[in-house]
Design a protein around this motif. Structure first.
Motif, PDB file in Angstrom:
ATOM      1  N   SER A 253       0.827  -1.201   0.000  1.00  0.00           N
ATOM      2  CA  SER A 253       0.000   0.000   0.000  1.00  0.00           C
ATOM      3  C   SER A 253       0.866   1.258   0.000  1.00  0.00           C
ATOM      4  CB  SER A 253      -0.916   0.008   1.224  1.00  0.00           C
ATOM      5  OG  SER A 253      -1.545   1.261   1.385  1.00  0.00           O
ATOM      6  N   LEU A 254       0.396   2.285  -0.710  1.00  0.00           N
ATOM      7  CA  LEU A 254       1.093   3.570  -0.746  1.00  0.00           C
ATOM      8  C   LEU A 254       1.223   4.154   0.652  1.00  0.00           C
ATOM      9  CD1 LEU A 254       2.222   6.091  -2.202  1.00  0.00           C
ATOM     10  CD2 LEU A 254      -0.147   6.841  -2.504  1.00  0.00           C
ATOM     11  N   LEU A 255       0.184   4.039   1.454  1.00  0.00           N
ATOM     12  CA  LEU A 255       0.226   4.576   2.812  1.00  0.00           C
ATOM     13  C   LEU A 255       1.249   3.836   3.670  1.00  0.00           C
ATOM     14  CD1 LEU A 255      -0.938   6.470   4.936  1.00  0.00           C
ATOM     15  CD2 LEU A 255      -2.721   4.771   5.386  1.00  0.00           C
ATOM     16  N   VAL A 256       1.347   2.516   3.483  1.00  0.00           N
ATOM     17  CA  VAL A 256       2.309   1.727   4.251  1.00  0.00           C
ATOM     18  C   VAL A 256       3.732   2.106   3.859  1.00  0.00           C
ATOM     19  CG1 VAL A 256       3.159  -0.607   4.688  1.00  0.00           C
ATOM     20  CG2 VAL A 256       0.692  -0.163   4.599  1.00  0.00           C
ATOM     21  N   ARG A 257       3.981   2.257   2.574  1.00  0.00           N
ATOM     22  CA  ARG A 257       5.331   2.610   2.111  1.00  0.00           C
ATOM     23  C   ARG A 257       5.734   3.992   2.615  1.00  0.00           C
ATOM     24  NH1 ARG A 257       5.162   2.152  -4.129  1.00  0.00           N
ATOM     25  NH2 ARG A 257       2.904   2.118  -3.881  1.00  0.00           N
ATOM     26  N   THR A 258       4.790   4.930   2.595  1.00  0.00           N
ATOM     27  CA  THR A 258       5.099   6.275   3.075  1.00  0.00           C
ATOM     28  C   THR A 258       5.325   6.280   4.580  1.00  0.00           C
ATOM     29  OG1 THR A 258       3.730   7.187   1.290  1.00  0.00           O
ATOM     30  CG2 THR A 258       4.300   8.650   3.104  1.00  0.00           C
ATOM     31  N   SER A 259       4.497   5.540   5.302  1.00  0.00           N
ATOM     32  CA  SER A 259       4.655   5.475   6.759  1.00  0.00           C
ATOM     33  C   SER A 259       5.980   4.830   7.147  1.00  0.00           C
ATOM     34  CB  SER A 259       3.495   4.693   7.376  1.00  0.00           C
ATOM     35  OG  SER A 259       2.255   5.310   7.074  1.00  0.00           O
ATOM     36  N   ALA A 260       6.454   3.885   6.337  1.00  0.00           N
ATOM     37  CA  ALA A 260       7.748   3.251   6.624  1.00  0.00           C
ATOM     38  C   ALA A 260       8.887   4.273   6.582  1.00  0.00           C
ATOM     39  CB  ALA A 260       8.009   2.129   5.636  1.00  0.00           C
ATOM     40  N   TRP A 261       8.782   5.239   5.677  1.00  0.00           N
ATOM     41  CA  TRP A 261       9.818   6.261   5.604  1.00  0.00           C
ATOM     42  C   TRP A 261       9.801   7.164   6.831  1.00  0.00           C
ATOM     43  CZ3 TRP A 261      13.935   5.956   2.889  1.00  0.00           C
ATOM     44  CH2 TRP A 261      13.940   5.275   1.678  1.00  0.00           C
ATOM     45  N   VAL A 262       8.645   7.314   7.466  1.00  0.00           N
ATOM     46  CA  VAL A 262       8.589   8.092   8.711  1.00  0.00           C
ATOM     47  C   VAL A 262       9.491   7.459   9.763  1.00  0.00           C
ATOM     48  CG1 VAL A 262       7.083   8.906  10.570  1.00  0.00           C
ATOM     49  CG2 VAL A 262       6.263   8.915   8.192  1.00  0.00           C
ATOM     50  N   VAL A 263       9.507   6.141   9.807  1.00  0.00           N
ATOM     51  CA  VAL A 263      10.360   5.424  10.759  1.00  0.00           C
ATOM     52  C   VAL A 263      11.825   5.491  10.333  1.00  0.00           C
ATOM     53  CG1 VAL A 263      10.807   3.193  11.852  1.00  0.00           C
ATOM     54  CG2 VAL A 263       8.447   3.901  11.350  1.00  0.00           C
ATOM     55  N   ALA A 297      11.222   9.971  -0.313  1.00  0.00           N
ATOM     56  CA  ALA A 297       9.994   9.176  -0.356  1.00  0.00           C
ATOM     57  C   ALA A 297       9.374   9.196  -1.748  1.00  0.00           C
ATOM     58  CB  ALA A 297       8.998   9.696   0.681  1.00  0.00           C
ATOM     59  N   PHE A 298       9.411  10.353  -2.405  1.00  0.00           N
ATOM     60  CA  PHE A 298       8.868  10.449  -3.761  1.00  0.00           C
ATOM     61  C   PHE A 298       9.656   9.577  -4.735  1.00  0.00           C
ATOM     62  CE2 PHE A 298       6.269  14.506  -3.404  1.00  0.00           C
ATOM     63  CZ  PHE A 298       5.102  13.891  -3.825  1.00  0.00           C
ATOM     64  N   LEU A 299      10.978   9.591  -4.627  1.00  0.00           N
ATOM     65  CA  LEU A 299      11.793   8.777  -5.526  1.00  0.00           C
ATOM     66  C   LEU A 299      11.474   7.297  -5.356  1.00  0.00           C
ATOM     67  CD1 LEU A 299      15.249  10.582  -5.216  1.00  0.00           C
ATOM     68  CD2 LEU A 299      13.745  10.538  -7.206  1.00  0.00           C
ATOM     69  N   HIS A 300      11.291   6.883  -4.111  1.00  0.00           N
ATOM     70  CA  HIS A 300      10.948   5.474  -3.868  1.00  0.00           C
ATOM     71  C   HIS A 300       9.618   5.111  -4.519  1.00  0.00           C
ATOM     72  CE1 HIS A 300       9.088   2.368  -1.042  1.00  0.00           C
ATOM     73  NE2 HIS A 300      10.010   1.721  -1.718  1.00  0.00           N
ATOM     74  N   LEU A 301       8.688   6.049  -4.556  1.00  0.00           N
ATOM     75  CA  LEU A 301       7.365   5.773  -5.104  1.00  0.00           C
ATOM     76  C   LEU A 301       7.336   5.824  -6.627  1.00  0.00           C
ATOM     77  CD1 LEU A 301       5.179   7.893  -2.638  1.00  0.00           C
ATOM     78  CD2 LEU A 301       5.480   5.423  -2.625  1.00  0.00           C
ATOM     79  N   LEU A 302       8.131   6.709  -7.233  1.00  0.00           N
ATOM     80  CA  LEU A 302       7.979   6.994  -8.657  1.00  0.00           C
ATOM     81  C   LEU A 302       8.989   6.303  -9.557  1.00  0.00           C
ATOM     82  CD1 LEU A 302       7.178  10.812  -8.477  1.00  0.00           C
ATOM     83  CD2 LEU A 302       5.592   8.913  -8.705  1.00  0.00           C
ATOM     84  N   VAL A 303      10.103   5.838  -9.031  1.00  0.00           N
ATOM     85  CA  VAL A 303      11.101   5.174  -9.880  1.00  0.00           C
ATOM     86  C   VAL A 303      10.511   3.996 -10.656  1.00  0.00           C
ATOM     87  CG1 VAL A 303      13.175   3.734  -9.803  1.00  0.00           C
ATOM     88  CG2 VAL A 303      13.175   5.957  -8.684  1.00  0.00           C
ATOM     89  N   PRO A 304       9.680   3.118 -10.059  1.00  0.00           N
ATOM     90  CA  PRO A 304       9.100   2.026 -10.862  1.00  0.00           C
ATOM     91  C   PRO A 304       8.274   2.515 -12.045  1.00  0.00           C
ATOM     92  CG  PRO A 304       8.840   1.573  -8.524  1.00  0.00           C
ATOM     93  CD  PRO A 304       9.343   2.972  -8.629  1.00  0.00           C
ATOM     94  N   PHE A 305       7.588   3.664 -11.898  1.00  0.00           N
ATOM     95  CA  PHE A 305       6.788   4.188 -13.002  1.00  0.00           C
ATOM     96  C   PHE A 305       7.661   4.704 -14.134  1.00  0.00           C
ATOM     97  CE2 PHE A 305       3.938   4.592  -9.338  1.00  0.00           C
ATOM     98  CZ  PHE A 305       2.780   4.024  -9.856  1.00  0.00           C
ATOM     99  N   THR A 365       2.195  11.600   0.633  1.00  0.00           N
ATOM    100  CA  THR A 365       3.640  11.662   0.873  1.00  0.00           C
ATOM    101  C   THR A 365       4.092  12.982   1.496  1.00  0.00           C
ATOM    102  OG1 THR A 365       4.016  10.099  -0.931  1.00  0.00           O
ATOM    103  CG2 THR A 365       5.893  11.414  -0.202  1.00  0.00           C
ATOM    104  N   PRO A 366       3.797  14.144   0.884  1.00  0.00           N
ATOM    105  CA  PRO A 366       4.231  15.387   1.549  1.00  0.00           C
ATOM    106  C   PRO A 366       3.495  15.656   2.844  1.00  0.00           C
ATOM    107  CG  PRO A 366       2.924  15.872  -0.406  1.00  0.00           C
ATOM    108  CD  PRO A 366       3.186  14.407  -0.425  1.00  0.00           C
ATOM    109  N   ALA A 367       2.263  15.144   2.976  1.00  0.00           N
ATOM    110  CA  ALA A 367       1.508  15.372   4.213  1.00  0.00           C
ATOM    111  C   ALA A 367       2.134  14.641   5.387  1.00  0.00           C
ATOM    112  CB  ALA A 367       0.058  14.928   4.026  1.00  0.00           C
ATOM    113  N   LEU A 368       2.683  13.445   5.162  1.00  0.00           N
ATOM    114  CA  LEU A 368       3.263  12.661   6.249  1.00  0.00           C
ATOM    115  C   LEU A 368       4.754  12.914   6.428  1.00  0.00           C
ATOM    116  CD1 LEU A 368       1.530   9.177   5.765  1.00  0.00           C
ATOM    117  CD2 LEU A 368       0.925  11.005   7.347  1.00  0.00           C
ATOM    118  N   ILE A 369       5.468  13.147   5.337  1.00  0.00           N
ATOM    119  CA  ILE A 369       6.925  13.275   5.394  1.00  0.00           C
ATOM    120  C   ILE A 369       7.368  14.732   5.497  1.00  0.00           C
ATOM    121  CG2 ILE A 369       9.088  12.684   4.240  1.00  0.00           C
ATOM    122  CD1 ILE A 369       7.553  10.263   5.129  1.00  0.00           C
ATOM    123  N   GLY A 370       6.662  15.631   4.830  1.00  0.00           N
ATOM    124  CA  GLY A 370       7.101  17.007   4.750  1.00  0.00           C
ATOM    125  C   GLY A 370       6.611  17.882   5.888  1.00  0.00           C
TER     126      GLY A 370
END
Length: 424
Positions: A253-263, A297-305, A365-370
Motif C-alpha cells: 500500500s502507498l500509505l504503508v510505504r510512506t509510513s515506513a519512511w517516517v520510521v 519518499a517520492f523517488l521510492h514511489l515513482l522510480v518504478p513508473f 507523501t508530503p503530508a506525512l513526510i514534509g
C-alpha cells in the motif's frame, strides 16, 4: 404435384434473383454498418465506465469551480434587487426590505449560515454579521426594513463594502474561486486585482508543487535509466530478479510505504544511524518533516513508473545498432550518446511525464513526510474539500492541476508520436 414443385422453384429463383439485384456496394455498406455496431456494443461498457467515474466527476468539479448558488437560491428577491443596484450609492429601500425578508426566511429555513459562510469567503467577518442580523430581524417585522434598521442591527452595515460583497455574490455563476486560486480577486470597483501580499499563497504553492515534481522527475529518470538499461541488456535470470524488485513496491500500500519512511528518516532512525556508523556524518540530519525526506519518499514511489516505460522501449532497440557504430570506429560512449540514447527518448518522455503528473497529484507523501513549507497543491485541495468545506475553491485548485496536466500532455504529444520523438 408437378405444378406445386414448379411454383416453389419459381419462388426460389425469384428470391435468389431479388437478392442478386441488391448492389454489391449496398451489401458492403450494410456489412460495414453491422461491424461498427458490433464494435460499439463491445466498447460500450468501457465507455460508460469512463464516463461515470472519470468524465462526469471532472465535469462536476469544473462546474463547482464557477457555481455560486448560495445567495441566488436562499435570497432570491435580494439577488433581483442587487442586480438593479449600482453598487456605489446607498442601498435602496426596496433592496433593504427584500434583504431583510429573505434573511428572516433563510434563518427560519436554517440556510442563513450557508449564505454567511459564502460571503465570509469574500470579506472576513461577514459570517458573524449576517447571522447576527438574521437573528435580530427574526424577532421584528422585516417588511419595511430600511438602511437605518440594518445599522441599528449592526453598525458594519453602514460600510458599503459589505453590501458590495453581497452584490458580487448575487450571481449564479462567479469567477471568484478561480481568481482566488491565482491569488486574485474582484475589488469593490469591479476590477480584477491581486490580493494583498500577505494573503497570496496559492501562486507560491503552485510553483512549489512544480519544483518538487520537477526535481523528483529528474531524479527518477537518473535512477531509473540505468536500472532499465540493465534490465533490457542482462541475462534473463538477472533480469527477472531485477524486475521482481521493481514490481515489489506495487504489492504494498502507498500509505504503508510512506509510513515506513517516517520510521526510517527519523533522527534516530535507520538512515541516520547507518550514516553515523559509516562515519559519513557526525550528527543526525533533519530528513523527516523536511524537503530531503519528501524527495527520498517520492523517488521510492515513482522510480518504478519510470523504469517500466524505459524498459519497454529499450527491449525494442536492437543491439546491432551499437555494434555497427562501434565497428565503424565510434567510441562506446559516443555510440551510446549518438545512437542508443536518441532511440530511448520516447521512453524517457513517457516515464518523465508519468512521474511528473503523479508527483503533482500526490497528497499522502508530503503530508506525512514534509513540513509546513513542503505541502503541495493537493494538500490544500484535500483541506478545502474535507476540513473547510470550501468546495468551490477546492474545485478551482483541482482545475488548475487538471489544466496543467493537459498542457504537459499536449506538449508531450507534440514532441512524440507513433514513430517516436520528432528529431530536429
Amino acid at each position: 404435384m408437378e405444378q406445386v414443385s414448379t411454383n416453389n422453384n419459381n419462388q426460389s429463383e425469384g428470391l435468389a434473383q431479388g437478392e442478386d439485384e441488391i448492389p454489391l456496394k449496398l451489401k458492403l455498406k450494410r456489412a460495414e454498418r453491422m461491424r461498427k455496431y458490433r464494435a460499439m456494443a463491445l466498447i460500450a461498457p468501457l465507455f460508460l465506465f469512463i464516463l461515470g467515474v472519470f468524465a462526469i466527476p471532472i465535469a462536476i468539479m469544473m462546474w463547482r469551480a464557477i457555481d455560486n448558488p448560495e445567495v441566488v437560491d436562499n435570497l432570491p428577491q435580494t439577488a433581483i434587487e442587487l442586480s438593479n443596484w449600482d453598487g456605489e450609492s446607498t442601498p435602496t429601500t426596496a433592496l433593504t426590505t427584500a434583504f431583510a425578508s429573505d434573511l428572516v426566511k433563510a434563518y427560519e429555513d436554517k440556510t442563513a449560515s450557508t449564505v454567511a459562510k459564502r460571503l465570509n469567503y469574500d470579506v472576513s467577518g461577514m459570517r458573524s454579521l449576517v447571522t447576527r442580523t438574521a437573528r435580530k430581524f427574526n424577532s421584528t417585522q422585516p417588511e419595511m426594513a430600511t438602511m437605518d434598521d440594518f445599522i441599528k442591527a449592526d453598525k458594519r452595515w453602514a460600510d458599503l463594502r459589505y453590501w458590495q460583497a453581497l452584490k458580487r455574490a448575487s450571481s449564479s455563476l462567479t469567477p471568484f474561486y478561480v481568481l482566488n486560486a491565482f491569488d486574485m480577486k474582484i475589488n469593490d470597483e469591479g476590477q480584477i486585482t491581486s490580493v494583498p501580499e500577505g494573503q497570496a499563497i496559492y501562486t507560491n504553492i503552485f510553483w512549489r508543487t512544480m519544483w518538487i515534481a520537477g526535481v523528483v522527475t529528474v531524479g527518477s529518470l537518473l535512477i531509473g535509466f540505468p536500472i532499465a538499461y540493465l534490465l533490457a541488456n542482462t541475462s534473463s535470470k538477472v533480469s527477472n530478479l531485477l524486475m521482481f524488485c521493481v514490481l515489489l513496491p506495487f504489492w504494498t500500500s502507498l500509505l504503508v510505504r510512506t509510513s515506513a519512511w517516517v520510521v526510517l528518516l527519523q533522527k534516530n532512525g535507520v538512515v541516520n544511524s547507518t550514516l553515523i556508523n559509516l562515519g559519513l556524518i557526525n550528527e543526525p540530519m533533519t530528513l523527516l518533516f523536511a524537503r530531503p525526506g519528501v524527495y527520498i519518499a517520492f523517488l521510492h514511489l515513482l522510480v518504478p513508473f519510470v523504469v517500466l516505460p524505459l524498459y519497454s522501449v529499450m527491449t525494442s532497440i536492437s543491439p546491432a545498432y551499437m555494434r555497427a557504430a562501434e565497428s565503424l570506429g565510434a567510441h562506446p560512449a559516443i555510440a551510446f550518446v549518438r545512437v542508443y540514447l536518441p532511440q530511448t527518448l520516447p521512453g524517457i518522455g513517457a516515464g518523465g511525464i508519468l512521474a511528473f503528473i503523479l508527483a503533482i497529484g500526490y497528497y499522502i507523501t508530503p503530508a506525512l513526510i514534509g513540513g509546513p513549507q513542503d505541502q503541495m497543491l493537493s494538500y490544500f485541495i484535500a483541506n478545502h474539500a474535507n476540513s473547510t468545506l470550501n468546495w468551490g475553491l477546492a474545485s478551482a485548485l483541482g482545475m488548475v492541476l487538471l489544466v496543467t496536466t493537459m498542457i504537459l500532455f499536449s506538449i508531450y504529444n507534440r514532441l512524440t508520436g507513433a514513430s517516436g520523438v520528432k528529431m530536429g
